[in-house]
Design a protein around this motif. Structure first.
Motif, PDB file in Angstrom:
ATOM      1  N   GLN A 128       0.428   4.018  -2.581  1.00 53.27           N
ATOM      2  CA  GLN A 128      -0.963   4.329  -2.821  1.00 53.27           C
ATOM      3  C   GLN A 128      -1.469   3.976  -4.210  1.00 53.27           C
ATOM      4  N   LEU A 131      -5.960  -3.277  -4.896  1.00 49.94           N
ATOM      5  CA  LEU A 131      -5.029  -4.121  -4.162  1.00 49.94           C
ATOM      6  C   LEU A 131      -5.394  -5.573  -4.325  1.00 49.94           C
ATOM      7  N   LEU A 172       0.852  -1.182   0.172  1.00 46.09           N
ATOM      8  CA  LEU A 172      -0.046   0.023   0.206  1.00 46.09           C
ATOM      9  C   LEU A 172       0.815   1.216   0.035  1.00 46.09           C
ATOM     10  N   LEU A 182      -9.290   3.441   2.363  1.00 47.12           N
ATOM     11  CA  LEU A 182      -8.320   3.232   0.845  1.00 47.12           C
ATOM     12  C   LEU A 182      -9.461   3.704  -0.030  1.00 47.12           C
TER      13      LEU A 182
END
Length: 374
Positions: free
Chosen positions: A155, A159, A152, A187
């Motif tokens: 950014q 995911l 992560l 997120l």
């Protein structure tokens, strides 16, 4: 929004059509070798697709379609993916914070800024005090948190999680579930989870896609998937125990090797006098001491106690069929259930779900693979 449409025959057949919205967790489930990880690696650009389209946040990452002259394929480095592997894949010669810094190397930030970002992610994972430890000094759960922080750190726009909890003990897994649930709120990106654990998919996912031999058989929210599988192969793969066969004709469902006939409403998609598979959820079953006009006689064949829950296997009178019923320990005591007990089982026909009968090697099972159950 992540949109994936793959239709290729080699080197492995992949036929997938799915979407995952920002903030959504979409699980991919299926047997070993079914192509779940291949789909993730293709999205990430770690495996080359031959045909289809991958689009994320309105940016085309890959396109090669017969009806379009436009062709495009971004490299893995150009795709904004965070990828969490099953075995963590931490660099053993780097400590935790240095591992998290890896994806930030080409960010344009100086070393101090990269370490500051990495430390923030470790803090968000609750392990900032372990920043200087080497991977071999961390537990499996701690290593997975470092790997998640690394995935992560830059950014990403999506995911990808490849069975990230399979090698972790149950208490640590529950803790990571909570971390993932909290991260989703902040997120707001698409999350794809590959898992072989149906309970995990049911617990975490907004929607589930069942994959078999590279083919997406059905995409649906967990409740619909487990109660209304599209066909018998889906029912088998999601572990529905009470699946039977029969003939459906004009609203009447016969039960193979049983005299009982149910009145069932369908959506007009089943041709008259069709062989079908059918399932009934636990909520559609009830057990009684005394008979009724709609009950069938059943004998307790096996009792498996699982803490406060027991799984009772009944054999149906004058039939080779068996059916499983889950009951609380209090219900078992109330009914005085024991081996060879003669009981009366009611099946709520309004909860019966009928579906086309598809053999494992029947290619017709791929038809309409991404639609919800009929």
């Amino acid at each position: 929004m992540l949109k994936v449409k793959l239709n290729q025959t080699a080197p492995m057949p992949i036929q997938i059509d799915l979407e995952c919205a920002s903030g959504e967790l979409h699980a991919l489930v299926g047997p070993s070798g079914s192509g779940k990880t291949t789909v993730l690696r293709t999205i990430a650009g770690l495996r080359q697709a031959s045909s289809g389209k991958i689009e994320c946040d309105s940016e085309i990452w890959f396109e090669n379609q017969a009806f379009s002259s436009s062709k495009k394929s971004l490299s893995a480095a150009q795709r904004s993916c965070g990828f969490l592997f099953q075995q963590y894949a931490l660099f053993p010669h780097l400590n935790a914070i240095e591992n998290v810094c890896i994806p930030l190397q080409n960010s344009g930030s100086n070393s101090n800024k990269r370490k500051s970002i990495a430390r923030e992610w470790l803090e968000q994972m609750g392990i900032s005090d372990l920043a200087e430890r080497m991977p071999h000094q961390l537990s499996g759960g701690q290593q997975q948190r470092v790997a998640l922080a690394r995935a992560l750190a830059r950014q990403p726009k999506v995911l990808l999680l490849d069975e990230p909890f399979s090698a972790i003990d149950a208490p640590t897994r529950q803790s990571l579930y909570k971390t993932l649930a909290d991260l989703r709120k902040d997120l707001n990106i698409p999350i794809l989870l590959v898992t072989h654990d149906l309970r995990e998919a049911d617990l975490l996912a907004d929607r589930i896609t069942v994959i078999d031999q590279g083919i997406g058989l059905q995409t649906a929210p967990p409740k619909i998937l487990f109660q209304k599988p599209r066909n018998s192969r889906v029912a088998e793969l999601v572990g529905i125990s009470n699946m039977f066969h029969g003939v459906f004709d004009s609203g009447k469902l016969s039960w193979d090797d049983c005299e009982h006939v149910f009145s069932v409403t369908d959506k007009g998609k089943i041709p008259p006098n069709s062989r079908v598979a059918w399932v009934v959820p636990q909520s559609g079953l009830s057990v009684h001491i005394n008979p009724s006009t709609i009950s069938v006689q059943a004998t307790v064949e096996k009792i498996s106690s699982l803490g406060q829950i027991a799984v009772i296997q009944f054999s149906i009178a004058n039939s080779i069929n068996t059916i499983e019923w889950e009951a609380s320990s209090a219900e078992v005591k109330r009914l005085q259930l024991k081996l060879d007990s003669q009981m009366h089982l009611e099946i709520d026909s309004s909860q019966i779900h009928i579906m086309p009968l598809r053999l494992i090697n029947d290619p017709r099972r791929f038809q309409g693979s991404t639609l919800a159950g009929a």
